[in-house]
Motif scaffolding. Structure first.
Motif, PDB file in Angstrom:
ATOM      1  N   ARG A  74       0.803  -1.219   0.000  1.00 41.52           N
ATOM      2  CA  ARG A  74       0.000   0.000   0.000  1.00 41.52           C
ATOM      3  C   ARG A  74       0.833   1.264   0.000  1.00 41.52           C
ATOM      4  NH1 ARG A  74      -2.439   2.870   4.738  1.00 41.52           N
ATOM      5  NH2 ARG A  74      -4.100   3.620   3.449  1.00 41.52           N
ATOM      6  N   TYR A  75       2.129   1.144   0.259  1.00 39.58           N
ATOM      7  CA  TYR A  75       2.971   2.339   0.353  1.00 39.58           C
ATOM      8  C   TYR A  75       3.825   2.512  -0.884  1.00 39.58           C
ATOM      9  CZ  TYR A  75       1.626   1.663   5.165  1.00 39.58           C
ATOM     10  OH  TYR A  75       0.893   1.488   6.294  1.00 39.58           O
TER      11      TYR A  75
ATOM     12  N   THR B 292       0.250   7.710   3.551  1.00 38.22           N
ATOM     13  CA  THR B 292       0.316   7.457   2.114  1.00 38.22           C
ATOM     14  C   THR B 292      -0.962   7.975   1.476  1.00 38.22           C
ATOM     15  OG1 THR B 292       0.806   5.805   0.415  1.00 38.22           O
ATOM     16  CG2 THR B 292      -0.712   5.120   2.152  1.00 38.22           C
TER      17      THR B 292
ATOM     18  N   THR C 223      -4.402   7.861  -0.379  1.00 38.21           N
ATOM     19  CA  THR C 223      -5.481   6.884  -0.517  1.00 38.21           C
ATOM     20  C   THR C 223      -5.929   6.797  -1.977  1.00 38.21           C
ATOM     21  OG1 THR C 223      -7.711   6.267   0.120  1.00 38.21           O
ATOM     22  CG2 THR C 223      -7.239   8.619   0.059  1.00 38.21           C
ATOM     23  N   THR C 224      -6.369   5.609  -2.363  1.00 37.55           N
ATOM     24  CA  THR C 224      -6.937   5.490  -3.701  1.00 37.55           C
ATOM     25  C   THR C 224      -8.437   5.219  -3.591  1.00 37.55           C
ATOM     26  OG1 THR C 224      -6.492   3.139  -3.717  1.00 37.55           O
ATOM     27  CG2 THR C 224      -4.809   4.556  -4.661  1.00 37.55           C
ATOM     28  N   ASP C 225      -8.960   5.315  -2.382  1.00 36.68           N
ATOM     29  CA  ASP C 225     -10.383   5.083  -2.144  1.00 36.68           C
ATOM     30  C   ASP C 225     -10.845   3.725  -2.649  1.00 36.68           C
ATOM     31  OD1 ASP C 225     -11.236   7.696  -0.945  1.00 36.68           O
ATOM     32  OD2 ASP C 225     -10.388   8.425  -2.820  1.00 36.68           O
ATOM     33  N   SER C 226     -10.003   2.715  -2.495  1.00 39.57           N
ATOM     34  CA  SER C 226     -10.478   1.388  -2.889  1.00 39.57           C
ATOM     35  C   SER C 226     -11.248   0.756  -1.729  1.00 39.57           C
ATOM     36  CB  SER C 226      -9.337   0.487  -3.363  1.00 39.57           C
ATOM     37  OG  SER C 226      -8.147   0.778  -2.707  1.00 39.57           O
ATOM     38  N   CYS C 227     -12.146  -0.138  -2.078  1.00 40.47           N
ATOM     39  CA  CYS C 227     -13.020  -0.740  -1.078  1.00 40.47           C
ATOM     40  C   CYS C 227     -12.247  -1.838  -0.321  1.00 40.47           C
ATOM     41  CB  CYS C 227     -14.262  -1.313  -1.768  1.00 40.47           C
ATOM     42  SG  CYS C 227     -13.884  -2.618  -2.924  1.00 40.47           S
ATOM     43  N   PRO C 228     -12.817  -2.362   0.755  1.00 40.69           N
ATOM     44  CA  PRO C 228     -12.151  -3.450   1.484  1.00 40.69           C
ATOM     45  C   PRO C 228     -11.930  -4.695   0.614  1.00 40.69           C
ATOM     46  CG  PRO C 228     -13.834  -2.457   2.859  1.00 40.69           C
ATOM     47  CD  PRO C 228     -14.001  -1.859   1.485  1.00 40.69           C
ATOM     48  N   VAL C 229     -11.224  -5.656   1.180  1.00 42.87           N
ATOM     49  CA  VAL C 229     -10.886  -6.871   0.434  1.00 42.87           C
ATOM     50  C   VAL C 229     -12.009  -7.892   0.554  1.00 42.87           C
ATOM     51  CG1 VAL C 229      -9.251  -8.793   0.259  1.00 42.87           C
ATOM     52  CG2 VAL C 229      -8.447  -6.508   0.900  1.00 42.87           C
TER      53      VAL C 229
ATOM     54  N   ALA D  33      -3.492  -5.491   0.609  1.00 40.22           N
ATOM     55  CA  ALA D  33      -3.982  -4.112   0.549  1.00 40.22           C
ATOM     56  C   ALA D  33      -5.438  -4.108   0.091  1.00 40.22           C
ATOM     57  CB  ALA D  33      -3.122  -3.286  -0.392  1.00 40.22           C
ATOM     58  N   ASN D  34      -6.125  -2.987   0.306  1.00 41.62           N
ATOM     59  CA  ASN D  34      -7.554  -2.904  -0.022  1.00 41.62           C
ATOM     60  C   ASN D  34      -7.834  -3.038  -1.517  1.00 41.62           C
ATOM     61  OD1 ASN D  34      -8.613  -2.819   2.487  1.00 41.62           O
ATOM     62  ND2 ASN D  34      -9.175  -0.661   2.463  1.00 41.62           N
TER      63      ASN D  34
ATOM     64  N   LYS E 117     -14.964   0.291   6.002  1.00 44.22           N
ATOM     65  CA  LYS E 117     -14.223   1.542   6.133  1.00 44.22           C
ATOM     66  C   LYS E 117     -15.081   2.794   6.018  1.00 44.22           C
ATOM     67  CE  LYS E 117     -11.623   2.805   2.579  1.00 44.22           C
ATOM     68  NZ  LYS E 117     -10.752   2.886   1.398  1.00 44.22           N
ATOM     69  N   TYR E 118     -16.361   2.641   5.750  1.00 46.98           N
ATOM     70  CA  TYR E 118     -17.188   3.812   5.452  1.00 46.98           C
ATOM     71  C   TYR E 118     -17.993   4.289   6.652  1.00 46.98           C
ATOM     72  CZ  TYR E 118     -16.031   1.886   0.924  1.00 46.98           C
ATOM     73  OH  TYR E 118     -15.341   1.384  -0.147  1.00 46.98           O
TER      74      TYR E 118
ATOM     75  N   ASP F 185      -9.572   8.383   4.967  1.00 48.16           N
ATOM     76  CA  ASP F 185      -8.647   7.261   4.922  1.00 48.16           C
ATOM     77  C   ASP F 185      -7.971   7.061   6.269  1.00 48.16           C
ATOM     78  OD1 ASP F 185      -7.308   5.224   3.349  1.00 48.16           O
ATOM     79  OD2 ASP F 185      -5.507   6.378   3.748  1.00 48.16           O
TER      80      ASP F 185
ATOM     81  N   PRO G 189      -1.477  -2.422   5.794  1.00 44.47           N
ATOM     82  CA  PRO G 189      -2.406  -3.331   5.122  1.00 44.47           C
ATOM     83  C   PRO G 189      -2.873  -4.410   6.101  1.00 44.47           C
ATOM     84  CG  PRO G 189      -0.385  -3.086   3.846  1.00 44.47           C
ATOM     85  CD  PRO G 189      -0.156  -2.413   5.152  1.00 44.47           C
TER      86      PRO G 189
ATOM     87  N   ILE H 142     -12.947  -7.526   4.508  1.00 37.96           N
ATOM     88  CA  ILE H 142     -12.009  -7.061   5.533  1.00 37.96           C
ATOM     89  C   ILE H 142     -11.231  -5.857   5.021  1.00 37.96           C
ATOM     90  CG2 ILE H 142     -10.060  -7.727   7.011  1.00 37.96           C
ATOM     91  CD1 ILE H 142     -10.982 -10.616   6.782  1.00 37.96           C
ATOM     92  N   THR H 143     -11.048  -4.872   5.890  1.00 33.78           N
ATOM     93  CA  THR H 143     -10.362  -3.657   5.451  1.00 33.78           C
ATOM     94  C   THR H 143      -9.006  -3.505   6.117  1.00 33.78           C
ATOM     95  OG1 THR H 143     -10.703  -1.319   4.953  1.00 33.78           O
ATOM     96  CG2 THR H 143     -11.323  -2.052   7.152  1.00 33.78           C
TER      97      THR H 143
END
Lengths: 371, 391
Positions: free
Chosen positions: A34-35, A273, A275-281, A295-296, B47-48, B291, B296, B310-311
């Protein structure tokens, strides 16, 4: 801090990371999913309340410029602080001319214009935490002309190739800076971090230019060693130097040990870092994940073990990824087996059945590649 | 915001529609979850926060100026919503403005008496932008919607007001405000929670009005002693009675009003359905949020993660199945987390077992503790730390 500004130095020619470096400078390398490497020195400055920061970029600065943006993500005051990208034109005639001194010389008027009497210079290819405010205070208290940061290691024979070492006398005075010849295990690896007065820094740049066109900052400091009071301060804690492909791979992998990672990432010293505003995994019903950082934005249907998975990666059903670094937005198709690979961003692995390398010599898949 | 001298109003960047988000409700059926925070500030989907949905929708629809009407426990909500940069609403001619009740020269400090009153009390704010249209939204619904398309529909029909509606199952229709329409979508009747619903088109609480006309009605409504100052109960019925043109804008897609613990849990679980219409992974309509500076997510050597959402910042060493984990949660070794929502910073200790539960932010489930059961009728809300042996 009002009396110091920061410089994130250009990577010297001793830093050679095959593959990855074709697309972006070391400072913009993706790290731990993510970094980017630059996040560590910039966060160090920001957390030390040093809010005027120069970042040097030469080739392919696009991804670096995009990532840094206005610097807002780094918690830098948007009026008092400033994250400045400084460019320089590398020589195409011979890479030996591409020294840090060349970059500083091209931007000398900007350095001279800074109001702050002190400067901290730190590299982008090394990962560590350091309170530069404390380092500056120690420097001022000692009365030294230059303070260098080093890390004591016991594996300098097999690691830290292409790094410098500092030799110290008993009073922690620096007697010389040398290349790590990998001839002894115990060495003081130079973290390429300097503290000095801005005026001395400017003098050194001028002196270097007079002596030799291929002089680097370390060379001129070595030369002036007799005249100047140069001291070393030992760094404690996590430290990794990325100087080649293997050390990049190892630095990532080492952080899969949660105890090591939690030493580097603490609440008191956040690493910022963009953010790219990606959703969770999304882990599917058939996912099997062990000892990995994810990473997300990823979709994990397959098996992932001892690996680092960047943002927005898809690992399809039946795929097996082991001991690998999968960078952002890659797709690993069904039933593909990857072991000890570094897969650069946006690559699609779909035709080969299996890619296996050894952890001594991990494989590399190019950015945007379809194989 | 700077008023232009000649124009006499503040410029909005792109279009003529200003949005007002009603975010003052407590959401008391969410129990302990909304003791300290208003419902729009409740976390969702890893995350929201719920209010990220209407605000991201505004940003993605090209609406630049958004007023957020807050009232109940609004400290956190006010500071969050005022950071317009989170949704990119921070350019020169855009912004998110938090509007709690305030004392004015001609009136005393008063709470918002209803949804319409909240708008009425901020006529001065809206006037300062001189918008042609006003979009009214709820701050506590989860959905993705392009309001610009709704505005186009409103303009094409030359409507006085347009109300977004969604088809609900007929047997549930009596729980909603139902719009009865002609074939072309024109509304002839509005029924609040009808016993025998004539249609299944439920109001989503999303309205577009022509501002000048609405302004007149609001001024009159403020003076009325019998009005409850509510859009659904007062403004819409009186517009219909006056023979105004009201259209229903049919919305297709995911929409959820998370009123209860069960429905909040369900909405989170919907994210585990790969065919869910909400699709938070769609890059063309991102939901933006503040954010978290966290590493991670780390999945440990003995972890077992199956069917989960999972976030970042989570650390999983145990078993996680059919569950949604929010920022910074920890599941320790040999713990079992099933059919559960773990909110921000919740910790499940070694060997603990959590089933069919919603664990509030920062709650710690001690080593070996057992929480919830697979055959419970309702979802268990856990808002306090649980020790081993606790019931």
């Amino acid at each position: 801090m009002a009396n110091v500004f920061g410089i994130i130095a250009p990577a010297g020619t001793h830093v050679q990371v095959q593959g990855l470096q074709d697309y972006r400078p070391v400072s913009a390398f993706s790290f731990l999913g993510r970094y980017r490497m630059i996040d560590f020195p910039v966060s160090n400055f920001s957390n030390s309340n040093i809010e005027r920061i120069h970042v040097y970029a030469s080739q392919n600065p696009r991804s670096l410029a995009e990532h840094l943006g206005s610097g807002r993500t780094y918690n830098i005051n948007s009026k008092r602080g400033k994250l400045q990208l400084l460019f320089n034109q590398d020589s195409t005639v011979n890479t030996i001319y591409n020294t840090d001194i060349l970059a500083y010389t091209e931007n000398l008027h900007i350095i001279e214009r800074m109001h702050q009497p002190y400067v901290v210079i730190t590299p982008a290819n090394m990962i560590f935490k350091q309170d530069f405010g404390k380092l500056l205070q120690d420097h001022i208290d000692s009365g030294a002309d230059i303070t260098l940061l080093y890390h004591r290691v016991s594996n300098a024979k097999e690691s830290f190739r292409n790094c410098f070492t500092v030799n110290l006398n008993r009073q922690k005075g620096v007697t010389s800076i040398e290349n790590n010849e990998c001839n002894a295990s115990d060495k003081n690896i130079f973290m390429e971090t300097y503290v000095m007065k801005k005026d001395l820094f400017v003098d050194l740049i001028r002196t270097a230019n007079k002596v030799s066109s291929i002089f680097r900052l370390v060379d001129v400091i070595n030369m002036e060693n007799e005249e100047l009071d140069i001291r070393g301060i030992a760094h404690k804690g996590y430290f990794a130097a990325v100087t080649d492909f293997k050390s990049f791979y190892d630095a990532n992998m080492e952080l899969l040990d949660y105890n090591i990672a939690s030493e580097l990432f603490t609440d008191e010293w956040p690493i910022y870092t963009r953010t790219t505003d990606s959703c969770p995994v999304r882990y599917a019903c058939c996912s099997k994940v062990k000892n990995s950082m994810v990473a997300n934005g990823c979709i994990i249907e397959g098996q992932v073990e001892n690996s680092i998975v960047g943002r927005g990666v898809t690992i399809k059903k039946g795929a097996v990824v082991k001991n690998s670094i999968i960078m952002g937005h890659c797709v690993i198709e069904k039933d593909i087996i990857l072991e000890n690979q570094v897969v650069d961003k946006w690559a699609k692995i779909k035709n080969v059945k299996e890619l296996k390398s050894t952890s001594d010599m991990p494989g590399y898949i190019k950015r945007n590649d379809v194989i | 915001m700077v008023e232009h001298k000649e124009r006499g109003y503040v410029r909005m960047k792109q279009n003529s529609m200003l949005a007002m988000v009603l975010a003052g409700g407590r959401g008391s059926r969410l129990k302990d979850l909304t003791n300290k925070v208003a419902k729009p500030a409740v976390s969702f989907g890893g995350k929201y926060k719920i209010i990220d949905f209407p605000l991201s929708n505004c940003a993605n629809s090209g609406i630049d100026v958004v007023g957020v009407l807050t009232q109940y426990e609004s400290v956190l909500l006010n500071s969050y919503a005022s950071a317009g940069r989170i949704w990119g609403l921070d350019s020169k001619d855009s912004g998110v403005f938090v509007l709690p009740p305030r004392e004015k020269a001609d009136t005393g400090l008063d709470v918002y008496r209803g949804t319409a009153d909240a708008i009425s009390q901020n006529i001065d704010f809206i006037d300062s932008y001189d918008p042609e249209y006003l979009l009214i939204l709820s701050g506590d619904h989860i959905y993705k919607m392009n309001y610009y398309k709704m505005l186009q529909f409103h303009q094409e029909n030359k409507a006085d007001a347009t109300i977004a509606v969604i088809g609900v199952p007929k047997k549930e229709a009596s729980r909603f405000g139902i719009m009865n329409t002609y074939e072309d979508g024109r509304i002839y009747e509005f029924e609040e929670k009808p016993e025998h619903p004539k249609s299944n088109l439920a109001s989503m609480g999303i309205y577009i009005f022509n501002w000048k006309a609405l302004r007149k009605m609001l001024v009159a409504d403020m003076k009325s002693k019998t009005s409850s100052h509510d859009f659904g109960k007062d403004i819409i019925p009186s517009m219909l009675a006056d023979g105004k043109t009201l259209f229903a804008y049919k919305f297709k897609g995911y929409w959820k009003d998370v009123g209860t613990i069960d429905s909040l849990w369900e909405a989170n679980m919907d994210l585990l359905d790969d065919n869910n219409d909400l699709d938070l992974s769609d890059d063309s309509w991102k939901i933006y949020t503040d954010d978290a500076t966290e590493m991670p997510q780390y999945i440990g050597p003995n972890a077992d993660v199956v069917n989960a959402y999972i976030t970042q910042g989570c650390r999983i060493e145990g078993e996680v199945k059919n569950s949604v984990l929010f920022t910074g949660t920890e599941v320790h070794e040999k713990a079992k987390v099933n059919d559960t929502v773990l909110m921000n910073g919740a910790v499940v200790g070694k060997g603990a077992k959590v089933t069919r539960a919603l664990i509030c932010p920062n709650v710690k489930i001690a080593d070996g503790a057992v929480v919830g059961s697979a055959d419970s009728e309702n979802i268990l809300l856990v808002s306090k730390d649980v020790k081993k042996g606790d019931k």
